[in-house]
Design a protein around this motif. Structure first.
Motif, PDB file in Angstrom:
ATOM      1  N   LEU A 161      57.757  65.309   0.619  1.00 17.17           N
ATOM      2  CA  LEU A 161      57.443  63.997   0.864  1.00 17.17           C
ATOM      3  C   LEU A 161      58.377  63.338   1.753  1.00 17.17           C
ATOM      4  O   LEU A 161      59.677  63.874   1.849  1.00 17.17           O
ATOM      5  CB  LEU A 161      57.854  63.090  -0.546  1.00 17.17           C
ATOM      6  N   ASP A 219      55.832  58.362   2.612  1.00 14.57           N
ATOM      7  CA  ASP A 219      54.949  58.379   1.182  1.00 14.57           C
ATOM      8  C   ASP A 219      55.576  57.558   0.383  1.00 14.57           C
ATOM      9  O   ASP A 219      54.864  56.939  -0.660  1.00 14.57           O
ATOM     10  CB  ASP A 219      55.124  59.678   0.650  1.00 14.57           C
ATOM     11  N   ALA A 220      56.800  57.479   0.033  1.00  9.58           N
ATOM     12  CA  ALA A 220      57.444  56.610  -0.856  1.00  9.58           C
ATOM     13  C   ALA A 220      58.791  55.829  -0.333  1.00  9.58           C
ATOM     14  O   ALA A 220      59.352  56.374   0.718  1.00  9.58           O
ATOM     15  CB  ALA A 220      57.921  57.641  -1.824  1.00  9.58           C
ATOM     16  N   PHE A 246      54.421  54.461  -1.613  1.00  9.44           N
ATOM     17  CA  PHE A 246      54.438  54.134  -2.947  1.00  9.44           C
ATOM     18  C   PHE A 246      56.012  53.350  -3.173  1.00  9.44           C
ATOM     19  O   PHE A 246      56.925  54.183  -2.683  1.00  9.44           O
ATOM     20  CB  PHE A 246      54.368  55.144  -3.912  1.00  9.44           C
ATOM     21  N   LEU A 446      59.118  59.670  -8.680  1.00 12.47           N
ATOM     22  CA  LEU A 446      58.388  59.433  -7.291  1.00 12.47           C
ATOM     23  C   LEU A 446      57.362  60.326  -7.248  1.00 12.47           C
ATOM     24  O   LEU A 446      56.130  60.032  -6.900  1.00 12.47           O
ATOM     25  CB  LEU A 446      59.126  59.562  -6.295  1.00 12.47           C
ATOM     26  N   VAL A 450      53.531  59.139  -6.473  1.00 12.76           N
ATOM     27  CA  VAL A 450      52.853  58.870  -5.305  1.00 12.76           C
ATOM     28  C   VAL A 450      51.484  59.062  -5.098  1.00 12.76           C
ATOM     29  O   VAL A 450      50.962  59.865  -5.801  1.00 12.76           O
ATOM     30  CB  VAL A 450      53.496  59.928  -4.406  1.00 12.76           C
TER      31      VAL A 450
END
Ligand code: ADP
Length: 464
Positions: A161, A219-220, A246, A446, A450
């Motif tokens: 990620l 992604d996060a 996210f 996470l 995600v």
């Protein structure tokens, strides 16, 4: 000698580590390398650990089916495509599943829009015991794009990620621990100073800029936004959310928990116990305000207080009156609260992730101090909390809409009373006292949350 395994001129396959449960590929023995059609190819990570993030549209007839993939880059290679163009492509390695067989293959990423198949399987991916029969379509079982509808939402992603840590303090314990745990699980973390970000709102795509460059897609996002920059920090966080990242806690939930008045109102509405708390704006009602809080002794708190700095115990009615008058003279915002004497200078901090209390400590103030903050010289020990305390902490986090938070509670004669819910709970005190790896649990959360699908097209669904 292994049994023969047949492949037709096209085959259904899956690449589970990329999050692709069904892809129809052309078997192309004329080509050496395999290729996948990828859009928005973005390299990330350091030069000794290069990663690549890209989008795949597995179904040629459904443009809305967009999967975010990422993988470690194993090479960059010159590839000559069938029309003679030479292209420098990223190469990744991932396990390929066809029928009952699984083997690792290398795939190059290419963004040629014209590719009729989303994937080509070249010679180098075909093993010795496999026979390609160009007269049949699908010698192996057929899959279907319906597999994307059934993607499990809670299974942790395995792919690397790209994570943004919004913080102005890359060096503090909490930031360092989150970075360390994310990296040890193969992710890449970039620390971004929230106040340096600027935004373009209203363009084709939501954009965030920093130092003259537009930021890539993450992604996060782990928001650790300082109390002094909450307003602007939350606007930046909303912008990240709009790009499809996210966010560990949403901007709305952080905003609600930071606004002490609003947070108290939300918790009270949910019947969560708290010390009786009074607020007023007019100076005429000082005495009534103190009486409503249960008369002296009362605790007077500056709304901007953190780390116990603006929390004062007024032991007598007279002290309470002059304290409130003094705060009014300074035009400070404050609240008056019933003093929970039996808490005796201690409070509980429960660390909540998702719907679970993952660690709890009891903090006790330096002797003579009714405040238990570690920043004020308090000490912390790990404790087992009661079922009621655990349920109260989880409920408080849920009511505020947070996912990861620290809940501070006083142990009163009537049961736990919530003081505050902290949306960027520090890790140092609680990891050291409990010996638990909470940073790893945050990263795991996470990974579980995600989204497998990108949601650029559904920005209206994002909870601002
Ligand atoms: P801050 O957000 O500045 O840390 P808190 O509201 O958490 O402020 O208060 C700091 C500490 O003071 C708490 O951890 C607790 O030990 C003590 N305290 C706060 N409010 C009360 C109260 N109403 N009764 C008894 N002790 C309190």
């Amino acid at each position: 000698m292994e049994k023969h395994f047949s492949l037709g001129w096209e085959e259904w396959l899956s690449l589970p580590e990329l999050g692709l449960p069904a892809v129809l590929a052309k078997i192309d023995t004329g080509a050496k390398t395999s290729a996948i059609h990828a859009a928005a190819i973005e390299p990330f990570g350091s030069s000794d650990n290069p990663q690549i993030r890209f989008l795949v549209y597995p179904n040629p007839d459904d443009e809305k089916l967009e999967i975010t993939c990422s993988a470690k880059v194993v090479d960059r290679r010159q590839v000559t495509s069938s029309n003679g163009d030479v292209e420098l492509r990223y190469v990744i390695e991932t396990p390929l599943h066809i029928g009952d067989q699984v083997w690792p293959i290398q795939i190059t990423l290419t963004n040629r829009e014209t590719m009729a198949y989303r994937m080509l399987l070249g010679r180098s991916a075909i093993r010795d015991h496999m026979i390609v029969n160009p007269n049949i379509s699908c010698a192996q079982p057929r899959l279907s794009f319906a597999a994307y509808k059934k993607l499990p939402r809670r299974r942790p992603v395995k792919r690397p990620l790209r994570i943004a840590l919004l913080s102005r303090e890359a060096e503090n314990y909490s930031s360092k621990r989150l970075i360390e745990e994310a990296q040890s699980r193969g992710h890449v973390v970039e620390v971004i100073n929230t106040t340096r970000c600027y935004m373009k709102i209203g363009g084709v795509m939501p954009e965030i800029h920093l130092d003259g460059k537009v930021l890539p897609t993450y992604d996060a996002v782990i928001p650790r936004i300082g109390a002094s920059v909450t307003g602007y920090g939350l606007a930046v966080l909303r912008q990240f959310a709009a790009t499809g990242a996210f966010c560990l806690n949403s901007a709305a939930s952080i905003g609600a928990s930071r606004d002490k008045l609003l947070a108290h109102q939300i918790l009270a509405r949910a019947n969560i116990r708290m010390p009786v708390t009074t607020f007023a704006s007019s100076p005429k009602d000082t005495k009534d305000l103190i009486d409503l809080a249960g008369k002296a002794p009362v605790v007077v708190k500056l709304l901007s207080s953190t780390q116990g700095k603006g929390v004062i115990l007024a032991e007598t009615q007279k002290a309470a009156l002059s304290l409130v008058d003094a705060f009014r003279g300074l035009e400070a915002n404050f609240l008056v609260q019933q003093f929970v004497k039996e808490a005796a200078g201690s409070d509980l901090r429960c660390f909540v992730i998702g719907n679970k209390v993952v660690g709890s400590i009891k903090r006790t103030g330096a002797s003579g101090d009714f405040r238990s903050n570690l920043h004020q010289g308090g000490t912390a020990v790990a404790v087992r909390v009661t079922k009621e305390e655990r349920e109260t902490a989880k409920r408080a986090v849920r009511e505020l809409g947070l996912s990861v938070a620290g809940v501070d509670m006083l142990q009163s004669a009537e049961g736990p009373k919530v003081l505050e819910v902290n949306s960027s709970p520090g890790l140092e005190g609680i990891e050291k006292a409990t010996g638990k790896n909470l940073a790893a649990l945050v990263i795991e959360y996470l990974e579980r949350n995600v989204r497998p699908l990108s949601r650029f097209r559904d920005v209206r669904q994002i909870n601002l």
